[in-house]
Write an enzyme that holds these catalytic residues in place. Structure first.
Site, mmCIF file in Angstrom:
data_model
loop_
_atom_site.group_PDB
_atom_site.id
_atom_site.type_symbol
_atom_site.label_atom_id
_atom_site.label_comp_id
_atom_site.label_asym_id
_atom_site.label_seq_id
_atom_site.Cartn_x
_atom_site.Cartn_y
_atom_site.Cartn_z
ATOM 1 N N LYS A 180 -86.528 -6.336 107.757
ATOM 2 C CA LYS A 180 -85.453 -6.853 106.903
ATOM 3 C C LYS A 180 -85.880 -6.964 105.442
ATOM 4 O O LYS A 180 -85.067 -7.229 104.570
ATOM 5 C CB LYS A 180 -84.984 -8.217 107.403
ATOM 6 C CG LYS A 180 -84.303 -8.154 108.753
ATOM 7 C CD LYS A 180 -83.841 -9.514 109.199
ATOM 8 C CE LYS A 180 -83.175 -9.441 110.556
ATOM 9 N NZ LYS A 180 -82.750 -10.763 111.013
ATOM 10 N N CYS A 181 -87.165 -6.763 105.162
ATOM 11 C CA CYS A 181 -87.723 -6.928 103.818
ATOM 12 C C CYS A 181 -87.832 -5.562 103.128
ATOM 13 O O CYS A 181 -88.498 -4.650 103.640
ATOM 14 C CB CYS A 181 -89.095 -7.581 103.912
ATOM 15 S SG CYS A 181 -90.014 -7.628 102.377
#
Length: 114
Positions: free
Chosen positions: A10-11
């Site tokens: 998600k980063c």
């Protein structure tokens, strides 16, 4: 060369660092989603030692309650215990190769160990 990345999909920084590793010639990449498979306290201590940084320098502040808990002012043992119990407190991505360990913020830091 083998490279292990402690990754959060998600980063954006973690995804971009992973892309650099995947595009590098001769690099076999092991991806560990550290929120699903957290490193042990001992492994974290080794990673920070090999990166030449303290656990406090590897503490994720953004999106966590680390400041409210007083973790930035805590000793290494307390920070490592907190990270091992709650891996969201680990700043990402950490990358380990035979040439060392880097907290890849910015993503280009990974090139130092390739």
């Amino acid at each position: 060369m083998k490279a292990t990345i402690w990754h959060n999909p998600k980063c954006g920084t973690s995804r971009n660092t992973l892309a650099i590793l995947q595009e590098a010639n001769g690099v076999e990449v092991e991806v560990i989603e550290y929120l699903k498979q957290p490193p042990s306290r001992e492994k974290l201590a080794q990673l920070y030692r090999d990166a030449g940084m303290t656990p406090g320098e590897g503490l994720r502040m953004r999106g966590t309650d680390a400041a409210e808990r007083g973790l930035p002012d805590s000793d290494d043992a307390t920070v490592l215990d907190a990270m091992a119990a709650e891996p969201i407190l680990i700043e990402r991505p950490l990358v380990e190769t035979d040439k060392g360990v880097r907290l890849c913020r910015p993503k280009e830091k990974v090139t130092e160990i390739l």
